[in-house]
Design an enzyme around this catalytic site. Structure first.
Site: not given
Length: 268
Positions: A2-3, A89, A108
């Site tokens: 995500p940017e 997660h 992650r």
DNA sequence: GGCTGGCCCTGTACGC
DNA sequence: TGCGTACAGGGCCAGC
């Protein structure tokens, strides 16, 4: 990953779901990156803002002070009201007074959550030192040129560093440098090229924003939908394919440890 | 103070 | 089929 376009798409969707809601329950993964999420318990959300790649929920705490819930999505972070809090997660969740539960899922674990006093970003050095928002009046061609000229670090690494401009990550850095015709490993950028890069950063981000963000693997909107910008990319991830501008084969390389795609002919 | 490189973290792809 | 290894990369930090 995500940017700015992805985070802004998420912010727009979260705003109507969260503003006015009070956090009545919360839990977090014990990792220091996420453990402070339950500190929002009892607070009412008064706004949802974005700064660079950071989401900031403005909080009014039970003792009537102003605070912020800061969320960075890292590479694989998702904020979803449609996921089960006990799913795989899941690193944190917040239950609202209307029964909805906002789940933070991050495969992650590169994401980060912090609850801080309003405006106190000392524990988040990148946020504290963030450069201008790319669509604000504070981001100017001349300012970009001066910021780039202060350092001999490669131009792509400077874009990724969040200090010369906020919100650009690997995808949009490659796209902006391709649009500006500047080689990613360049160490000196003159005024003319800085002006081109200024427009290219805005253009690349604007296209991403209009397309609801880029989904290569993990990015999902709040409703679980993928973005649509991946088919609009001219450079990132297209190594080995012809350049849409000059026809040369786009080259894959590593710039300061980051996977990079560029055109060997029209990016000088 | 500026710059570089390593680390965190886990799913996926690939080679053997 | 199963195992081991490389790779992806944003932010942070130690070391130079």
């Amino acid at each position: 990953m995500p940017e700015l376009p992805e985070v802004e798409t998420i912010r727009v969707a979260l705003d109507p779901l969260l503003v006015g809601r009070t956090v009545v329950d919360a839990e977090a993964h014990p990792s220091a990156k996420f453990a402070s999420a339950p500190a929002a318990l009892g607070s009412t959300i008064t706004g949802v803002r974005r700064r660079g790649k950071y989401l900031l929920a403005d909080l009014r705490t039970p003792d009537d002070t102003a605070a912020e819930l800061v969320v960075h999505l890292g590479m694989t972070g998702q904020l979803r009201p449609d996921l089960a809090p006990d799913g795989p997660h899941v690193r944190a969740w917040w239950q609202m007074d209307d029964g909805a539960t906002l789940v933070f899922r991050d495969i992650r674990r590169f994401g980060r959550i912090a609850v801080v006093a309003a405006g106190d970003h000392r524990s988040l050095p990148t946020l504290a030192a963030l450069g201008p928002e790319p669509f604000s009046d504070a981001f100017t061609p001349d300012g970009l040129w001066r910021a780039l000229a202060r350092s001999t670090t490669r131009v792509k690494t400077q874009l990724l560093g969040q200090r010369v401009v906020a919100g650009v990550g690997n995808i949009y850095a490659d796209e902006a440098l391709w649009r500006a015709g500047i080689a990613p490993a360049t160490r000196r950028v003159g005024r003319d090229r800085a002006t081109r890069l200024h427009g290219a950063v805005r253009d690349a981000l604007a296209v991403g924003l209009a397309n609801g963000g880029t989904t290569l693997r993990d990015y999902r909107t709040v409703s679980g939908e993928p973005g649509r910008n991946q088919s609009a990319l001219a450079c990132y991830g297209r190594g080995g394919l012809p350049c849409a501008r000059c026809g040369a084969v786009l080259r894959r390389s590593v710039v300061d440890g980051r996977g990079t795609t560029s055109c060997p002919r029209c990016q000088h």
